[in-house]
Design a protein around this motif. Sequence first.
Motif: not given
Length: 217
Positions: A163-168, A207-208, A144-146
Motif C-alpha cells: 500500500d505504501f507504493g511499491c511492488e516486489q 505497475t498495472p 496483496r499478492f497477485l
Amino acid sequence: AFEQEYDGDRNAEGERHGYGKARLPNGDTYEGEYERGLRNGRGTYRFKTGALYTGNYLQNKKHGKGIFFYPDGSKYSGDWVDDQRQGHGEYTYANGDTYSGEWFKNKRHGQGIYVYKDSGSKYVGRWVNGIQEGPAEIIHLNHRFLGRFLNGKPSGRGKYVFDFGCEQHGEYIQLEQEKGEEEEEEGPVPVEPVEPTWKAIEITKLTPWIPQDEKSP
C-alpha cells in the motif's frame, strides 16, 4: 422406504400430493410440498442429527435454491442440483470463514472469494475441484499478492503490491512434498498451506498487471 407417519394432502391415487408433514423411519422429518408421493417444491427437512435444509426439491432431491444448516454450525446458502451444492452459493464455515462463488458437485469450483475470518485476508480467484488453482489475488490488510496458484499453493511468477507504493516481483518455487489423501467433508481452507519458497527478483513502482491464465509449463 415409506414414511411411517404422514399428515397432509393426497391425490386420487392416495399418493402424498400437495402440502404435508411426514416423519421418516430414521427419525428425520419433512414439512412441505409433495407431488405424486415425492418431495417436490418448497419444503423444510430436519435431520435428527440437528442439520436442517429449507428450500426447493425436485423429485426427492435438493434442487434449486436452498439453505442447509450443518450440525457443526456451518451453513450453505445457494444453488443445488441433484442433491449437490452446484451453481452459485455462499458457505459459512464453523470457524467463521466464508466462501462465496461457484460450486460444482459439492466442491468450490470456478471463480470465488474466500475470506479468512481471523486475519481478514481474502483469496479472490479460481478454484478447481475444491482447491485454489489458477490466476488469483490474495488481499491482506496492507498488501496483496497477485499471481497463480497450483494445487492450493502459489506457483511461478507473481508480485506483492504494498500500500505504501511499491511492488516486489518474484516467483514461487515448489519443493516436492508428499501429497496427503483427500477428505470428503467440506472444511475450511487452511490459512497457511505448505509454503513454496518465494524468490524476490526486483522491486518497482506500482505497475498495472493482470494475472494471465497462460498454460502452466
